[in-house]
Write a protein that holds these residues in place. Structure first.
Motif, mmCIF file in Angstrom:
data_model
loop_
_atom_site.group_PDB
_atom_site.id
_atom_site.type_symbol
_atom_site.label_atom_id
_atom_site.label_comp_id
_atom_site.label_asym_id
_atom_site.label_seq_id
_atom_site.Cartn_x
_atom_site.Cartn_y
_atom_site.Cartn_z
ATOM 1 N N ALA A 97 6.323 -3.277 2.253
ATOM 2 C CA ALA A 97 5.567 -2.481 3.232
ATOM 3 C C ALA A 97 4.095 -2.447 2.828
ATOM 4 O O ALA A 97 3.749 -2.723 1.680
ATOM 5 C CB ALA A 97 6.116 -1.059 3.286
ATOM 6 N N SER A 98 3.243 -2.090 3.755
ATOM 7 C CA SER A 98 1.834 -1.906 3.421
ATOM 8 C C SER A 98 1.679 -0.555 2.722
ATOM 9 O O SER A 98 2.527 0.336 2.863
ATOM 10 C CB SER A 98 0.973 -1.938 4.680
ATOM 11 N N ARG A 99 0.582 -0.389 2.000
ATOM 12 C CA ARG A 99 0.341 0.900 1.344
ATOM 13 C C ARG A 99 0.165 2.009 2.374
ATOM 14 O O ARG A 99 0.604 3.137 2.155
ATOM 15 C CB ARG A 99 -0.854 0.794 0.403
ATOM 16 N N ALA A 100 -0.442 1.681 3.503
ATOM 17 C CA ALA A 100 -0.616 2.685 4.567
ATOM 18 C C ALA A 100 0.742 3.114 5.116
ATOM 19 O O ALA A 100 0.978 4.302 5.362
ATOM 20 C CB ALA A 100 -1.491 2.128 5.686
ATOM 21 N N ARG B 97 3.070 0.064 -6.168
ATOM 22 C CA ARG B 97 4.290 -0.635 -6.582
ATOM 23 C C ARG B 97 5.388 -0.488 -5.529
ATOM 24 O O ARG B 97 6.094 -1.436 -5.213
ATOM 25 C CB ARG B 97 4.806 -0.117 -7.917
ATOM 26 N N VAL B 98 5.531 0.706 -4.967
ATOM 27 C CA VAL B 98 6.542 0.923 -3.926
ATOM 28 C C VAL B 98 6.257 0.020 -2.735
ATOM 29 O O VAL B 98 7.170 -0.594 -2.181
ATOM 30 C CB VAL B 98 6.608 2.412 -3.511
ATOM 31 N N ALA B 99 4.995 -0.103 -2.366
ATOM 32 C CA ALA B 99 4.626 -0.985 -1.251
ATOM 33 C C ALA B 99 5.000 -2.427 -1.577
ATOM 34 O O ALA B 99 5.611 -3.126 -0.756
ATOM 35 C CB ALA B 99 3.130 -0.867 -0.953
ATOM 36 N N ARG B 100 4.658 -2.878 -2.755
ATOM 37 C CA ARG B 100 4.943 -4.258 -3.159
ATOM 38 C C ARG B 100 6.444 -4.538 -3.184
ATOM 39 O O ARG B 100 6.915 -5.549 -2.673
ATOM 40 C CB ARG B 100 4.314 -4.551 -4.520
#
Length: 179
Positions: free
Chosen positions: A91-94, A84-87
């Motif tokens: 940003a990408s999850r990586a 969720r933070v990435a979305r």
């Protein structure tokens, strides 16, 4: 090929747009100059604004623009999994994983295994993280106000509406966004 102007040294990051549109459309006549100007204008102004915010607010606070985006999401959305933070931060999850390592080391973010899904990690702000993001956001918004002052109130409203219209277009099937 368009001739190279004598005053090329006078161009800067933003004024390069006129030169780029003129030069490109003379090289490739089928290029849509309005679409090109829109794309270059949006990305270059956004880049200039981000650079200014990072240089004036975020680097002095000890983090980068991407780090700010993660802190901002956690501040407003509350504890969230990395996906969720990435979305929400774009940003990408990586990238979130790498940034959280630094933010956790600095005592701003806490990471723990989800109680409902042992594979998932829940991220949250520490008390120090909450204090620093709220204090820093005041300076961030002051810089936003500096940029906004270039436009009248009605112009700001119109631009906001136009940006929202472009954002809605990004939900189309042929436009790629981070998910």
């Amino acid at each position: 090929m368009a001739e190279r102007p004598e005053n090329l040294d006078d161009l800067d990051f933003l004024s390069f747009i006129d030169f780029a549109v003129d030069r490109t459309t003379s090289e490739i006549p089928e290029v849509d100059p309005k679409a090109m100007r829109l794309g270059l204008g949006l990305t270059r102004v956004a880049s200039a604004m981000i650079y200014d915010l990072e240089a004036e607010v975020h680097r002095p606070s000890g983090w980068s623009w991407p780090g700010f985006r993660i802190l901002f999401v956690l501040w407003l959305a509350g504890p969230s999994d990395a996906k969720r933070v990435a979305r929400l931060s774009g940003a990408s999850r990586a990238a979130v994983s790498a940034l959280v390592n630094t933010l956790e080391r600095d005592g701003l973010v806490h990471r723990r295994r989800s109680s409902t899904d042992r594979r998932a990690v829940e991220l949250s702000l520490t008390e120090a993280g909450r204090e620093v993001i709220t204090d820093t956001y005041i300076r961030h918004n002051q810089r936003e106000q500096t940029w906004a002052k270039a436009l009248t109130g009605p112009e700001q409203t119109i631009l906001i509406g136009l940006l929202e219209k472009l954002a809605q277009a990004a939900t189309g099937t042929d436009v790629h966004t981070r998910e």
